[in-house]
Design an enzyme around this catalytic site. Structure first.
Site, mmCIF file in Angstrom:
data_model
loop_
_atom_site.group_PDB
_atom_site.id
_atom_site.type_symbol
_atom_site.label_atom_id
_atom_site.label_comp_id
_atom_site.label_asym_id
_atom_site.label_seq_id
_atom_site.Cartn_x
_atom_site.Cartn_y
_atom_site.Cartn_z
ATOM 1 N N TYR A 95 -41.292 6.996 -19.604
ATOM 2 C CA TYR A 95 -40.112 6.130 -19.595
ATOM 3 C C TYR A 95 -40.146 5.223 -20.813
ATOM 4 C CZ TYR A 95 -36.575 2.903 -17.759
ATOM 5 O OH TYR A 95 -35.463 2.129 -17.580
ATOM 6 N N TYR B 36 -29.937 10.743 -20.292
ATOM 7 C CA TYR B 36 -30.700 9.632 -19.705
ATOM 8 C C TYR B 36 -30.958 9.911 -18.230
ATOM 9 C CZ TYR B 36 -32.333 4.900 -18.963
ATOM 10 O OH TYR B 36 -33.118 3.811 -18.670
#
Lengths: 392, 136
Positions: free
Chosen positions: A350, A300
């Site tokens: 994203y 992440y």
């Protein structure tokens, strides 16, 4: 949990700056694509696990997708830290017999809609005055009055602390973070889904980019994008019947201990450690692997320092040595552990951690645009609060 | 400015700040102290809690200089330095210095002491200044 379920379908929309469509519409497009990819019909979906943060609810999906009998639905909070946990919870529901085909999705217009990189969503206005409320870290009552307003502020102080603790010069930290940003942008150049495809980034351009909040530059921040993504999980027997290349869930974890009980915390003793070592040891143990067995990882990366912190938190580089590892080995195709091979949040888009999961599935299927040519399991790690180990 | 809108749990911190006092939650059973406030002791879960004054002595744990404003209200602050401050007693606080261009900032590890800044609207922010500075 071990090999009891598998990801058999993935789907997504385009990643854009302005989708021009509702998040509901995007969620449907991605979900239908994932269900089709799995070789299933929408009526066969009987479970939904989603982000609490998603504006598209399971009841909206039930009414519009063609689901007939939804018998398990659950949510995971904590934003992007849910991205591995939603898969883990879907796998748990299947292993417990609560559902047989589970849809997981994330849909967000966070470029054209409410931007996570802005503070309007946390500051309220009353009689013309601005107020910060509640216990949240960015923009809460004890942080907002001082201007700690967005996750990027917390990651900036974390990166500065890392530099201090491990004795890096400014230039060494820039080089470390630049290796991450430049490599991920390079991966994006062969990935047609990536928003930055066709816009390469050199180390010189990275170094010359403007400071947003020290020590972080523009390219240390993720993109803000619109789009949706979805995955379908079924039990292992059905997975084998549906396709030759299921991505099996070997292990999944969630973790919350007192010192790590605030996402993006600025209060934990060591702000550069993402999660507790005991939970991560169990993740690998449950998967019956060592970190050295991993073929690749998807980490992440809402901000580049998180890649560095993941490498150390998940036992890939020793504590305090991650920066040297990045400068000497990196995360490129020939590195010991290629990571964020789609370009990640920094360069693909994203989709709140879920594009890291689909990239792991593409790699395990042998269909990635930057295919890693080695056998072995994949780590998907979501900020120390959830993680997955997947394999063929 | 951005004003705190504390709930009942956090209000005593800001009431004390208004009197130029820095108080931190303590457990009356095991003497643990922490921040931000909680309804029970994080160590022994006791509900016998008290807000006690602390020394105000601390060190800079980390900081960032913010050059990109993320809200209209901070545009006039640019650039500002955002600090994490570790109190001698343990707990960590956030503080800041606005308009720091061409002003000396405090580095990580700098010994600091609490100072109080009246920002209007009946709000006083606990802030931190180098420990050797005379009281302001």
């Amino acid at each position: 949990m071990y090999r009891k379920s598998a990801i058999v379908g993935i789907g997504q929309t385009d990643i854009s700056r302005k989708s021009g469509r509702t998040e509901w519409e995007l969620a449907l497009e991605a979900s239908l694509a994932a269900i089709r990819d799995a070789g299933l019909e929408p009526s066969e979906i009987d479970g939904i696990v989603r982000f609490t943060l998603d504006n598209v609810n399971e009841h909206m999906m039930t009414r519009s997708l063609g689901v007939r009998d939804l018998r398990h639905f659950s949510q995971v909070g904590y934003g992007g830290m849910a991205s591995s946990a939603v898969i883990g919870n879907a796998a748990a529901a299947i292993a417990a017999g609560q559902a047989s085909a589970v849809l997981v999705y994330r849909s967000l217009n966070v470029s054209s809609g409410v931007r996570y990189g802005r503070a309007e969503r946390v500051i309220s206005v009353k009689d013309g005055l601005n107020y910060a409320s509640g216990p949240r870290i960015a923009g809460g009552a004890f942080t907002g009055p001082y201007g700690m307003l967005v996750p990027g502020h917390a990651l900036s102080v974390a990166a500065a602390r890392y530099r201090y603790e491990h004795g890096l010069t400014d230039d060494q930290l820039t080089e470390t973070l630049g290796r991450i940003a430049v490599q991920q942008r390079e991966y994006a150049q062969t990935n047609p889904r990536a928003l930055t495809n066709g816009r390469p980034l050199s180390m010189e351009e990275y170094r010359a980019s403007r400071i947003i909040s020290t020590p972080l530059r523009l390219f240390d921040y993720c993109l803000e994008t619109d789009g949706a993504i979805a995955l379908v999980l079924v039990d292992a027997d059905r997975a084998r019947a549906l396709r030759r290349d299921p991505a099996y869930v070997l292990s999944a974890n969630q973790s919350m201990v007192p010192d790590f009980a605030e996402p993006i915390s600025v209060y934990k003793k060591d702000i550069c450690q993402l999660g507790p070592a005991s939970s991560i040891a169990r993740l690998y143990e449950d998967a019956r692997i060592q970190p050295s067995d991993l073929a690749f990882a998807q980490l992440y990366d809402s901000f580049s320092p998180l890649v560095l912190f993941h490498l150390e938190t998940y036992g890939i580089a020793p504590r305090g040595q991650g920066w040297k590892y990045l400068i000497e080995q990196g995360i490129g195709p020939d590195s010991p552990l290629p990571a964020n091979t789609h370009g990640g949040h920094l360069s693909e888009g994203y989709l709140h951690g879920m594009n890291h999961v689909t990239e792991a599935v593409r790699q395990l299927r042998g269909q990635a645009t930057n295919q890693v040519h080695r056998e072995g399991p994949a780590l998907v790690a979501s900020n120390g609060m959830s993680a997955l180990v997947l394999d063929r | 400015m951005i004003y705190p809108n504390p709930d009942e749990l956090g209000a005593p911190f800001w009431e004390a700040a208004r009197r130029h006092e820095l108080v931190i939650q303590h457990c009356e059973e095991c003497n643990t102290c922490w921040h931000p406030p909680l309804p029970r002791c994080p160590n022994c879960q006791s509900g016998r809690l008290a807000w006690r004054p602390v020394s105000g002595r601390a060190v800079v744990y980390s900081y960032t200089d913010v050059h990109h404003s993320v809200h209209a209200v901070t545009e006039s602050w640019m650039p500002y330095r955002l600090y994490l401050i570790d109190l001698e007693e343990g707990p960590r606080l956030v503080s800041n210095q606005r308009n720091v261009r061409n002003k000396p900032g405090m580095e990580i590890g700098t010994p600091v002491r609490v100072a109080f800044e009246d920002i209007g609207n009946n709000v006083v922010l606990p802030q931190f200044v180098p420990a050797e500075d005379a009281a302001r």
